[in-house]
Design a protein around this motif. Structure first.
Motif, PDB file in Angstrom:
ATOM      1  N   ASP A  74       5.572  10.883  -3.879  1.00  0.00           N
ATOM      2  CA  ASP A  74       6.334  10.160  -2.867  1.00  0.00           C
ATOM      3  C   ASP A  74       6.794   8.785  -3.349  1.00  0.00           C
ATOM      4  O   ASP A  74       7.571   8.121  -2.662  1.00  0.00           O
ATOM      5  CB  ASP A  74       5.486   9.976  -1.597  1.00  0.00           C
ATOM      6  N   ARG A  99       5.510   4.958   1.268  1.00  0.00           N
ATOM      7  CA  ARG A  99       6.026   6.248   1.762  1.00  0.00           C
ATOM      8  C   ARG A  99       6.946   6.046   2.950  1.00  0.00           C
ATOM      9  O   ARG A  99       7.968   6.738   3.094  1.00  0.00           O
ATOM     10  CB  ARG A  99       4.862   7.153   2.155  1.00  0.00           C
ATOM     11  N   LEU A 100       6.613   5.108   3.843  1.00  0.00           N
ATOM     12  CA  LEU A 100       7.444   4.859   5.025  1.00  0.00           C
ATOM     13  C   LEU A 100       8.848   4.434   4.600  1.00  0.00           C
ATOM     14  O   LEU A 100       9.845   4.975   5.103  1.00  0.00           O
ATOM     15  CB  LEU A 100       6.787   3.778   5.884  1.00  0.00           C
ATOM     16  N   GLU A 159      -1.799   6.687  -5.809  1.00  0.00           N
ATOM     17  CA  GLU A 159      -2.030   7.197  -4.456  1.00  0.00           C
ATOM     18  C   GLU A 159      -0.747   7.759  -3.854  1.00  0.00           C
ATOM     19  O   GLU A 159      -0.763   8.787  -3.159  1.00  0.00           O
ATOM     20  CB  GLU A 159      -2.585   6.094  -3.566  1.00  0.00           C
ATOM     21  N   ALA A 160       0.378   7.092  -4.105  1.00  0.00           N
ATOM     22  CA  ALA A 160       1.653   7.563  -3.544  1.00  0.00           C
ATOM     23  C   ALA A 160       2.099   8.867  -4.188  1.00  0.00           C
ATOM     24  O   ALA A 160       2.763   9.697  -3.554  1.00  0.00           O
ATOM     25  CB  ALA A 160       2.724   6.493  -3.727  1.00  0.00           C
ATOM     26  N   ASN A 184       0.838  -1.198   0.000  1.00  0.00           N
ATOM     27  CA  ASN A 184       0.000   0.000   0.000  1.00  0.00           C
ATOM     28  C   ASN A 184       0.870   1.244   0.000  1.00  0.00           C
ATOM     29  O   ASN A 184       2.081   1.180   0.259  1.00  0.00           O
ATOM     30  CB  ASN A 184      -0.960   0.008   1.205  1.00  0.00           C
ATOM     31  N   ALA A 185       0.244   2.374  -0.304  1.00  0.00           N
ATOM     32  CA  ALA A 185       0.985   3.627  -0.461  1.00  0.00           C
ATOM     33  C   ALA A 185       1.608   4.094   0.851  1.00  0.00           C
ATOM     34  O   ALA A 185       2.690   4.679   0.854  1.00  0.00           O
ATOM     35  CB  ALA A 185       0.061   4.699  -1.032  1.00  0.00           C
ATOM     36  N   ALA A 186       0.941   3.824   1.972  1.00  0.00           N
ATOM     37  CA  ALA A 186       1.485   4.254   3.264  1.00  0.00           C
ATOM     38  C   ALA A 186       2.810   3.556   3.556  1.00  0.00           C
ATOM     39  O   ALA A 186       3.781   4.186   4.012  1.00  0.00           O
ATOM     40  CB  ALA A 186       0.474   3.972   4.371  1.00  0.00           C
ATOM     41  N   THR A 187       2.857   2.258   3.287  1.00  0.00           N
ATOM     42  CA  THR A 187       4.103   1.515   3.499  1.00  0.00           C
ATOM     43  C   THR A 187       5.183   1.970   2.526  1.00  0.00           C
ATOM     44  O   THR A 187       6.361   2.094   2.884  1.00  0.00           O
ATOM     45  CB  THR A 187       3.852   0.009   3.337  1.00  0.00           C
TER      46      THR A 187
END
Length: 298
Positions: A160, A129-130, A156-157, A124-127
């Motif tokens: 980033d 970005r992390l 979505e990312a 997913n995009a959150a991971t």
């Protein structure tokens, strides 16, 4: 995205004698490939090539104009392997592909940018970005990631998102185990395997009772039986966000495949035809959101 994707040669997943390994990469130096990954990612007992040997090969390939990346082990089982991983991450010359979170941690502590391997499990995009904040500059998408999921994740990312690489050709590395299946095949203990992987330059095929090539045994690694081939869909991969297409080394035909892919992306639509016809067991199901071993047409 403008231009064509870059071509990468992934790390060799098999155990070849030192002389054969060196001869293989000597040919790669003249091949139309932009990025070359070097190193042992499967089993730490495979010591035909030491870190110093990979570094020497890397210097030769870098001198031939290739971007060189050193790949780390995917499954760490002993404290000594952490020490070897630290030396790899601190090599001071080449970027590292982190195939385990331990490598990510070491590279972050060293302040060294890295490539994220497919087995960091970024879905997913959150991971994404992390890991980007931790220093990841390029990532290899999970092998089972389909085109719609990849396109949506990268959308979505947004800005980033790091550079994106897709596994486009080769037997899919599916799983690792603390048990060595090649040793077990020969009724040998793992610690006394006799390096039997040297006898199988492309692993041991595993067939169903009906005779279908389902898996390939490669030491502690289980691979697909069929060869994943997304190269005919290279434009589709590019549209979905692939900046780099990865080809996994095989004992025969790798240089011809790289040359055919390069010609295809330069406009020769027939270049891959002969190479594809020679491959009788292929799959592309994951990319199309289907069973991984399926062979589908667009």
């Amino acid at each position: 995205m403008t231009g064509k994707p870059r071509i990468a040669l992934g790390p060799c997943l098999y155990f070849w004698p030192r002389a054969e390994t060196e001869a293989f990469y000597a040919r790669v130096a003249d091949a139309p490939v932009d990025i070359v990954y070097l190193g042992e990612t499967v089993c730490p007992k495979r010591r035909e090539m030491r870190l110093s040997d990979w570094l020497a090969l890397g210097r030769e390939l870098a001198g031939a104009g290739k971007e060189v990346v050193l790949s780390s082990l995917t499954l760490l089982e002993a404290r000594s392997e952490i020490g070897a991983l630290r030396r790899l991450c601190d090599n001071g010359e080449f970027r590292v592909e982190a195939n385990d979170v331990a490598a990510v941690q070491l590279l972050r502590e060293m302040g060294v940018p890295f490539v994220g391997g497919a087995f960091l499990n970024i879905y997913n995009a959150a991971t994404l970005r992390l890991y980007r904040r931790e220093g990841m500059q390029r990532w290899l998408a999970p092998l089972e990631c389909d085109r719609d999921t990849l396109a949506a994740l990268l959308t979505e990312a947004g800005d980033d998102a790091p550079e994106t690489e897709v596994f486009a050709h080769g037997r899919l590395p599916l799983a690792w185990s603390a048990r060595c299946f090649t040793a077990r095949y020969h009724n040998l203990p793992k610690d006394q395997c006799g390096l039997r992987c040297l006898d199988y330059p492309e692993g041991i095929p595993v067939h169903t009772r009906e005779g279908e090539h389902l898996f390939t045994i490669n030491g502690i690694q289980t691979q697909s039986g069929r060869v994943c081939n997304l190269l005919p869909q290279w434009r589709d991969l590019q549209r979905c966000g692939a900046d780099v297409l990865r080809v996994s080394p095989r004992p025969q035909g790798t240089q011809a495949l790289l040359a055919a892919l390069d010609r295809t992306m330069r406009g020769d639509d027939d270049a891959l035809a002969a190479v594809n016809e020679a491959e009788v067991e292929t799959c592309n199901g994951y990319w199309h959101g289907d069973a991984g071993m399926a062979a589908l047409r667009d």
